[in-house]
Scaffold this motif. Structure first.
Motif, PDB file in Angstrom:
ATOM      1  N   PHE A  42       0.844  -1.186   0.000  1.00 51.44           N
ATOM      2  CA  PHE A  42       0.000   0.000   0.000  1.00 51.44           C
ATOM      3  C   PHE A  42       0.882   1.240   0.000  1.00 51.44           C
ATOM      4  O   PHE A  42       1.987   1.223   0.534  1.00 51.44           O
ATOM      5  N   PRO A  43       0.405   2.337  -0.590  1.00 57.48           N
ATOM      6  CA  PRO A  43       1.209   3.546  -0.671  1.00 57.48           C
ATOM      7  C   PRO A  43       1.478   4.144   0.706  1.00 57.48           C
ATOM      8  O   PRO A  43       0.622   4.071   1.598  1.00 57.48           O
ATOM      9  N   PHE A 299       8.855   4.834 -12.937  1.00 55.66           N
ATOM     10  CA  PHE A 299      10.103   5.345 -12.366  1.00 55.66           C
ATOM     11  C   PHE A 299      10.481   4.557 -11.122  1.00 55.66           C
ATOM     12  O   PHE A 299      11.654   4.174 -10.954  1.00 55.66           O
ATOM     13  N   LYS A 300       9.520   4.300 -10.251  1.00 56.97           N
ATOM     14  CA  LYS A 300       9.790   3.559  -9.019  1.00 56.97           C
ATOM     15  C   LYS A 300      10.188   2.117  -9.330  1.00 56.97           C
ATOM     16  O   LYS A 300      11.106   1.567  -8.711  1.00 56.97           O
ATOM     17  N   ARG A 301       9.509   1.500 -10.307  1.00 56.50           N
ATOM     18  CA  ARG A 301       9.877   0.135 -10.710  1.00 56.50           C
ATOM     19  C   ARG A 301      11.313   0.091 -11.204  1.00 56.50           C
ATOM     20  O   ARG A 301      12.102  -0.797 -10.816  1.00 56.50           O
ATOM     21  N   ASP A 302      11.675   1.027 -12.094  1.00 59.27           N
ATOM     22  CA  ASP A 302      13.021   1.030 -12.652  1.00 59.27           C
ATOM     23  C   ASP A 302      14.065   1.292 -11.571  1.00 59.27           C
ATOM     24  O   ASP A 302      15.146   0.684 -11.582  1.00 59.27           O
ATOM     25  N   CYS A 385       5.408   0.644  -4.236  1.00 59.66           N
ATOM     26  CA  CYS A 385       4.375   1.686  -4.155  1.00 59.66           C
ATOM     27  C   CYS A 385       4.634   2.570  -2.933  1.00 59.66           C
ATOM     28  O   CYS A 385       3.776   2.733  -2.057  1.00 59.66           O
ATOM     29  N   LYS A 386       5.838   3.094  -2.878  1.00 62.52           N
ATOM     30  CA  LYS A 386       6.289   3.900  -1.742  1.00 62.52           C
ATOM     31  C   LYS A 386       6.795   5.244  -2.255  1.00 62.52           C
ATOM     32  O   LYS A 386       7.086   5.408  -3.444  1.00 62.52           O
TER      33      LYS A 386
END
Length: 411
Positions: A42-43, A299-302, A385-386
């Motif tokens: 969760f964010p 962007f977060k995944r990469d 998801c942070k």
């Protein structure tokens, strides 16, 4: 103690199967160590201001009693038509529930009789199996083939029996981030049609909107012959960063949606009224909101995949959707997934989820040669998801444990 043991014997057979997982033990350890949480999906960043304002306005306007907000159904019907070309009757085909979790379990109670079998793809989110068991059903797991988590049609067809009632499909997939291909969806749809069974899909998270590298989310219900056979479960929670609001839904044929709605009313009566009102605002969000969300998560995944690969993890499969990376421990690492997480919590102050909690496939009981299932203890799920600050802090803490080669000492 003896009295407690006696009381334990009075539990239902379904309740006795729902035992705490090793993940819960690790969660307690992480809390004691004040570890950075890359485990739960969760964010940790603020929800959109316009949604919070809509919820506050609803509360101040006294939308605080049991309520069904038909505007949710109207907007969902519009979205299903625009995104998937499906005609959904907002008056009959949608049941509003307390999150996707209740929608899913209500669907199980609506459809499953004792002894019915339900097929799931492994690795699998563990809640699915528990819900099936509580409804009296029997989970049947079909393992996806690592490292790209491909579907073997032979394994799928072999899993069907005369007792098979339904298939559960989660795409993009938790924990791997796999987006099932059109060919795979057609295989699943063909099996449902040939075997006369139903499909329950979990299209929650940001799954409907967050896919990467030109991958597209296709709902199984959009394939020929599948709309009436498919129960779509989803929610507001992850797309809009409001997991505590508990507003979800099931979309199905009128008779099934009615049954789910009746079960929901018996269990919880109503999803939180002010958050239902705010959900209408959320569902009217412009396309720019979702495109920005997609870019941010890419962007977060990469960032996280590059960081993990750089310190020694094997990123054999880059997530195509969702908010998870399912990273493999290097072959040289002698620790199991659970052992590694314990060490990472204590030494680096970062927590993720050991992959073993998502695997349920066991060795065949017939005369088939034993399968190599050792990979089931070699994966770690990281949630990205942070906030950027959280991801950077986790990278810094992990970076403090690098050796002279730039590799994580724990590996």
């Amino acid at each position: 103690m003896e009295m407690e043991m006696e009381m334990g014997k009075k539990l239902s057979s379904a309740a006795k199967t729902l035992t705490p997982s090793p993940i819960q033990e690790l969660s307690h350890l992480a809390q004691r160590c004040n570890a950075i949480n890359l485990a739960e999906g969760f964010p940790d960043f603020p929800a959109p201001s316009h949604l919070k304002n809509a919820a506050v306005s609803a509360i101040l306007s006294d939308f605080n009693q049991y309520r069904h907000v038909q505007g949710i159904c109207e907007n969902l019907a519009r979205i299903m038509k625009e995104m998937h070309g499906l005609d959904v009757d907002p008056l009959t085909d949608i049941a509003i529930c307390c999150g996707q979790s209740e929608a899913f379990v209500a669907a199980m109670f609506a459809l499953i009789d004792p002894g019915d079998e339900v097929i799931l793809f492994d690795p699998s989110y563990e809640t699915y199996g528990g819900c099936i068991t509580m409804a009296g059903g029997i989970p049947v797991y079909v393992d996806l083939d690592p490292p790209h988590w491909t579907l073997d049609p032979y394994k799928l067809m072999k899993s069907f029996t005369v007792k098979t009632k339904a298939i559960v499909l989660n795409s993009p997939h938790n924990p791997t981030g796999k987006v099932f291909t059109k060919d795979e969806l057609e295989i699943i749809a063909g099996a449902c049609l040939t075997k006369d069974c139903l499909a329950i899909t979990d299209e929650v998270w940001v799954y409907e909107y967050i896919t990467f590298d030109d991958k597209k989310h296709v709902t199984l219900a959009s394939l020929p012959g599948m709309q009436k056979r498919t129960i779509i479960t989803s929610s507001l929670s992850k797309t809009f960063g409001v997991t505590g609001w508990r507003v979800g839904w099931a979309i199905a044929s009128a008779s099934i949606a009615s049954a789910i709605r009746n079960i929901h009313i018996k269990i919880t009566d109503s999803a939180p009224a002010p958050f239902q009102v705010a959900a209408v605002t959320a569902l009217k969000s412009p396309p720019e909101y979702f495109e920005l969300l997609r870019r941010d998560y890419k962007f977060k995944r990469d960032f996280i995949t590059q960081m993990l690969a750089g310190i020694g993890f094997r990123i054999q499969f880059k997530p195509q959707g969702s908010v998870f990376v399912f990273a493999a421990l290097p072959e040289s690492c002698i620790l199991s997934d659970v052992e590694f997480i314990k060490e990472m919590i204590q030494e680096a102050g970062v927590v993720a989820v050991p992959g073993c909690g998502f695997f349920h496939t066991i060795q065949p009981s017939d005369n088939s040669p034993p399968a190599d299932l050792s990979y089931q203890k070699r994966y770690i799920r990281f949630a990205f998801c942070k906030s950027d600050a959280t991801l950077a802090a986790a990278a810094q803490k992990i970076g403090d444990l690098l050796d002279a080669r730039g590799r994580l000492k724990l590996l």
